[in-house]
Design a protein around this motif. Structure first.
Motif, short mmCIF file in Angstrom:
data_model
loop_
_atom_site.label_atom_id
_atom_site.label_comp_id
_atom_site.label_asym_id
_atom_site.label_seq_id
_atom_site.Cartn_x
_atom_site.Cartn_y
_atom_site.Cartn_z
N ILE A 583 0.86 -1.19 0.00
CA ILE A 583 0.00 0.00 0.00
C ILE A 583 0.89 1.23 0.00
O ILE A 583 1.79 1.36 0.83
CB ILE A 583 -0.92 0.01 1.23
N ARG A 584 0.65 2.13 -0.93
CA ARG A 584 1.46 3.35 -1.03
C ARG A 584 0.56 4.51 -1.43
O ARG A 584 -0.46 4.30 -2.10
CB ARG A 584 2.60 3.18 -2.03
N PRO A 585 0.92 5.72 -1.04
CA PRO A 585 0.12 6.89 -1.45
C PRO A 585 0.31 7.20 -2.92
O PRO A 585 1.38 6.94 -3.48
CB PRO A 585 0.67 8.02 -0.57
N ARG A 586 -0.73 7.73 -3.55
CA ARG A 586 -0.62 8.10 -4.96
C ARG A 586 0.19 9.37 -5.14
O ARG A 586 0.88 9.55 -6.14
CB ARG A 586 -2.01 8.27 -5.57
N THR A 587 0.10 10.28 -4.20
CA THR A 587 0.88 11.51 -4.24
C THR A 587 1.46 11.77 -2.85
O THR A 587 0.89 11.35 -1.84
CB THR A 587 0.01 12.72 -4.65
N TYR A 588 2.59 12.46 -2.84
CA TYR A 588 3.24 12.79 -1.56
C TYR A 588 3.13 14.29 -1.34
O TYR A 588 3.71 15.10 -2.06
CB TYR A 588 4.71 12.35 -1.59
N ASN A 589 2.35 14.65 -0.33
CA ASN A 589 2.23 16.04 0.08
C ASN A 589 2.02 16.06 1.59
O ASN A 589 2.17 15.04 2.26
CB ASN A 589 1.08 16.75 -0.66
N ILE A 590 1.70 17.19 2.11
CA ILE A 590 1.57 17.32 3.57
C ILE A 590 0.44 16.47 4.14
O ILE A 590 0.39 16.19 5.34
CB ILE A 590 1.37 18.81 3.93
N ASN A 591 -0.47 16.00 3.24
CA ASN A 591 -1.57 15.14 3.68
C ASN A 591 -1.28 13.66 3.43
O ASN A 591 -2.20 12.83 3.47
CB ASN A 591 -2.86 15.53 2.95
N ALA A 592 -0.03 13.33 3.15
CA ALA A 592 0.35 11.94 2.89
C ALA A 592 0.09 11.08 4.13
O ALA A 592 0.09 11.58 5.27
CB ALA A 592 1.82 11.87 2.48
N PRO A 593 -0.16 9.76 3.94
CA PRO A 593 -0.44 8.89 5.08
C PRO A 593 0.74 8.76 6.02
O PRO A 593 1.90 8.91 5.62
CB PRO A 593 -0.79 7.55 4.42
N THR A 594 0.42 8.45 7.27
CA THR A 594 1.44 8.29 8.29
C THR A 594 1.39 6.88 8.86
O THR A 594 0.59 6.05 8.43
CB THR A 594 1.22 9.32 9.42
#
Length: 954
Positions: A583-594
């Motif tokens: 599982i990985r995020p589609r985009t990396y920004n300040i709202n990326a998963p933790t």
């Protein structure tokens, strides 16, 4: 005399029908294989224009405005296309059609009756719909059945692309509003229909909204209100598409260089005519043609390999047939000489019979290949073409391909027929008519001086091989011509394969003895005779043995390589993934998963374990992009004398156990213990940080286990260094692609692993549940369905911007793509086996004719007809199994060696797999063909009584 010679040659072939049929069919099958590959290449090459068309929207040339220094102020991207069209059309007959394509970007809030809350961008395209319909330039599909586009699109109406319409919930009859910044105004358009398109737009450049060029200029004039610039939009476009006459004859994947030269010369002449600075000409199809170079290379290599192997095997087959025929008819040739025939008469007779067999076999093979490719191969190939591409491949047989097949078939076969003909010419009359002569007597000791010739030939080949490696290979590699280099390497590989296969003849006695021992308890009554006949006729069987060794070495090499590659791709996907689900995020920004997401994943039923890989330095740069921070890590020795950039991984304690069960064996340490190393990097209260490094990094920095190293961390303008201890050196690590062994590409950025706690401390980023993650590895409990778990995860985290990948799904898709190649090779390999079977049956038939008297004696001594049949079946089965096993072992060993070298390029573990299913099919077909063939050959002799047998042989 010549008319009598021709008549006699024909009659003799008809008299020996079985041998003639075997020879003709052997050549026909070999030419069938060779010509089939050639015809498929011709057909795909001819139709490859359709594949290019699918990606580039059937656009040969595309003209647009080029901006340059010194151009007039506020020069527009839009130009008057009738004038430029007339200029080009007058000078270039090669251009058949000119199609204006105007595109504009606009913002929309949806339809007036169904507005959307947020703005979306859309591309509006103005097309000359009537012209494009008249010349059948692509097509709009899935449109309203009542809509007739032959008269164009009505004023203030439009077509809306299907996916775009569904996203905005647009239907026919609605009024669609779009704001066009280029016109500084909005326009309302009535939706006539939704559409999909086929060969209408370049891939990725589809218009969301389509209007008609016939009225768009007038509409734009009414809307255009930019104060600082006035322009008449009628007959204006920003893109002019040009279509060649007979484009399928221009684009040829077999001759990319000349295709490029032809089109670029046309483009250069056109550019000189209209001007270099103001205009830009693009070549959409030509640019995509380069993609086909690897396909063309693969087809050419396949053609060379199959042609070489099949011609070699069929050459041996023809030589064996003619040699056996000559051996049996030596007395006949001698009698011809006694009756006054010259030496040339016998030579003409042998060559003429060879030519008749060759011509008939070659013609049958070429015609059979044409029918097979047209009716079967292309039909199967079309099923594999992805949706959206050309759905029909036209059968094409180029005259050059037919001529080449005839030249190869006739040329090779004639060359190998020379040896038997020369043998006939050199016979003395006394020896040939001697009734007590034995065939082996013709092979005499050579004079001592001939040894020098052998030394010269041997020295020539040694010098040629060395000269190739020393002089030619470096030049070829430096030329960077991939096609030439690949062809040379494949040719060298095939030559090596043939050479090693011929060497395998030396170990044949071992396999023959072994198989005789295996069959002896089953066939005790006839095995003593089998032992004697195998030894006595070993020279006669030599050509058959060589054919089977070559065939099976080629088969096992090709099938093993394909199977290993299938397994390698599946293994590579599993290795890159590392776990059952990633599982990985589609985009990396300040709202990326933790890391908090990991705790939620563990609540899903069926999840055994999850492990978080913390966000990499690249991810952190994207996450903190607003702060404009750069993150980086370098590693050096203790005094930082040598250093290099590295890829740092921050893992948690679950990482090692989250790796999928199948990949655990590929978690390999060069030095150090797996359990101890992973335990040490999580030790608390470390004065010195413990790390695990990749073999490539260790090799580059000359650092070993238990050495101290320095890691330097960069965060924007801040920089800090930490002393670390290397507790393990990893060769391979599933899921962490930068952990790799030093090799061909080992000098690149290597990997370093540390605990998540130290990772957060060193990079000075948020920790705990607030730590950002790069991806999360998920291991599924045993007995749970991975697909269901994936679907549950997608449902639970539907609102999250996550990409959930199931490893097994990716593997299944990749392996399914290779199944077509695997079984296509199987068909080709079955053809080579059939050729070899013809050779074996020919040799067996000649042996049966020669031993007819011996068969009568065995029948007299008490053997039944079925037992005599079993005698020949076991004898030939032993030859088949011994030679095929010898060749198969060689082919498999070569495939394993080559695949090991190929892993140097991917820096991944070698995945070894033997294609037992293909082996079973090949052996099954071989044994069945041999059994049925011998049954057919023995049918008359089996039913003859003893009196008939002895009457024929006395």
């Amino acid at each position: 005399m010549d008319s009598f010679l021709y008549s006699y040659a024909f009659k003799d072939l008809f008299r020996q029908k079985t041998r003639t049929i075997l020879g003709v069919m052997g050549i026909a099958v070999s030419l069938f294989l060779l010509t089939s590959v050639s015809f498929i290449t011709d057909s795909v090459s001819y139709g490859f224009i359709d594949f290019l068309t699918a990606d580039c929207g059937n656009q040969d040339l595309r003209l647009s405005v080029r901006h340059y220094a010194g151009e007039e102020e506020n020069r527009s991207d839009y130009f008057d296309y009738p004038n430029i069209t007339a200029l080009i059309h007058e000078e270039f007959d090669e251009i058949e059609h000119f199609l204006p394509r105007t595109t504009m970007w606009g913002r929309t809030n949806g339809s007036i009756s169904n507005p959307m809350e947020d703005e979306r961008w859309a591309q509006l395209g103005a097309l000359d719909v009537k012209l494009e319909e008249d010349i059948s330039f692509g097509s709009f599909i899935d449109i309203s059945p009542t809509l007739n586009l032959s008269e164009g699109i009505p004023v203030n109406s439009c077509l809306v692309e299907m996916e775009f319409a569904e996203r905005f919930n647009l239907t026919e009859g609605q009024i669609f509003n779009i704001f066009l910044p280029g016109l500084n105004s909005s326009v309302n358009l009535t939706i006539l229909s939704r559409f999909n398109s086929d060969l209408k737009f370049p891939l990725g450049r589809e218009s969301d909204i389509v209007v008609d060029m016939s009225w768009w200029g007038e509409t734009a004039n009414q809307l255009y209100n930019v104060a600082y610039r006035e322009m008449d939009w009628v007959n204006k476009t920003n893109s002019l598409v040009m279509i060649f006459k007979n484009g399928e004859d221009i684009y040829d994947i077999r001759d990319i260089e000349n295709t490029e030269a032809l089109i670029t010369k046309l483009g250069a002449d056109m550019q000189l005519l209209i001007g270099l600075d103001p205009w830009n000409i693009e070549y959409p199809k030509l640019e995509l043609l380069y993609v086909s170079e690897m396909f063309s290379l693969g087809m050419n290599i396949l053609f060379v390999v199959i042609g070489f192997v099949s011609m070699l095997i069929s050459g041996i087959l023809i030589n064996g047939i003619l040699s056996t025929s000559v051996e049996e008819r030596i007395r006949e040739y001698g009698i011809n000489r006694v009756l006054g025939a010259r030496k040339s008469y016998n030579i003409k007779l042998v060559v003429l019979q060879a030519m008749l067999i060759i011509l008939i076999g070659t013609t049958l093979g070429i015609f059979g290949a044409g029918i097979f490719v047209d009716k079967v191969a292309l039909t199967l190939l079309e099923r594999e073409i992805p949706d959206g591409y050309a759905s029909n491949i036209v059968f094409v047989a180029q005259p050059t391909s037919i001529l080449m097949s005839y030249l190869i078939g006739i040329g090779v076969s004639l060359i190998v027929s020379i040896a038997p003909a020369v043998k006939v010419m050199r016979m003395s009359i006394v020896e040939s008519i001697n009734p007590y002569r034995h065939s082996d007597e013709l092979y005499k000791i050579k004079k001592e001086g001939s040894a020098n010739v052998k030394l010269i030939v041997f020295g020539f080949f040694v010098a040629a091989n060395s000269g190739f490696v020393f002089f030619l290979l470096p030049k070829i590699m430096l030329s960077l011509k991939i096609a030439l280099l690949a062809s040379i390497l494949v040719g060298t590989l095939v030559t090596f394969l043939v050479g090693v296969s011929l060497m395998a003849v030396g170990i044949m006695p071992f396999f023959l003895k072994l198989l005789v021992m295996i069959f002896e308890p089953l066939m005790q009554k006839i095995m003593n005779i089998v032992k004697i006949t195998i030894h006595r006729h070993q020279r006669r069987n030599l050509s058959t043995i060589i054919m089977f060794i070559l065939s099976f070495s080629f088969i096992m090499f090709a099938t093993s390589m394909v199977e290993i590659q299938v397994n390698q791709i599946g293994g590579l996907i599993a290795y890159e993934s590392g776990s059952d689900i990633v599982i990985r995020p589609r985009t990396y920004n300040i709202n990326a998963p933790t890391v908090e997401l990991q705790e939620q994943i563990m609540q899903v039923e069926g999840i055994e374990r999850a492990s978080s890989l913390l966000a990499s330095t690249n991810d952190l740069e994207n996450i903190y992009s607003e702060e404009n921070k750069d993150f980086g890590v370098t590693m050096g020795d203790y005094i930082d004398f040598t250093s290099t950039n590295i890829w740092l991984y921050g893992i948690d304690k679950n990482f090692k156990d989250t790796i999928s069960t199948e990949m655990q064996s590929h978690l390999v340490f060069a030095t150090g213990n797996k359990d101890e190393a992973f335990s040490q990097i999580f030790e608390e209260n470390q004065e010195i940080i413990n790390i695990i490094i990749s073999s490539s990094t260790a090799s580059q920095l000359k650092i070993r286990k238990d050495d101290l190293a320095r890691l330097t961390f960069t965060r924007g303008t801040e920089e800090s260094a930490y002393i670390c201890k290397v507790v393990g050196v990893l060769k391979n690590c599933p899921g962490l692609s930068r952990i790799r062994e030093a090799g061909l590409f080992g000098g690149g950025t290597g990997g370093v692993i540390m605990s998540d706690i130290n990772y957060i401390k060193c990079l000075n980023i948020p920790g705990g549940d607030d730590a950002f993650v790069d991806k999360i590895f998920v291991k599924v409990k045993e007995g749970y369905n991975h697909t269901i778990i994936e679907q549950n995860l997608e449902t639970i985290f539907e609102e999250e911007n996550l990409r959930i990948d199931r490893t097994s799904e990716d593997i299944e898709y990749a392996e399914s793509e290779f199944l077509v190649i695997k079984y296509m090779f199987l068909l080709i390999q079955l053809g080579t086996i059939i050729i070899a079977i013809f050779g074996l049956l020919t040799s067996a038939y000649s042996s049966i004719l020669e031993r007819t008297r011996e068969i009568g004696i065995l029948r007299t001594l008490g053997l039944h007809g079925s037992e005599v049949e079993n005698l020949f079946l076991v004898e030939n089965l032993i030859i088949l199994l011994a030679s095929s096993t010898s060749g198969g072992i060689i082919g498999t060993i070569m495939a394993l060696g080559l695949s090991e070298n190929m892993t140097l390029f991917t820096q991944t573990p070698q995945m070894i797999k033997i294609p037992w299913d293909i082996v079973g099919i090949i052996y099954g077909v071989s044994i069945l063909s041999l059994y049925l063939g011998l049954k057919l050959i023995m049918r008359k002799l089996r039913n003859k009584n003893l009196i008939e047998i002895f009457r024929e042989t006395l």
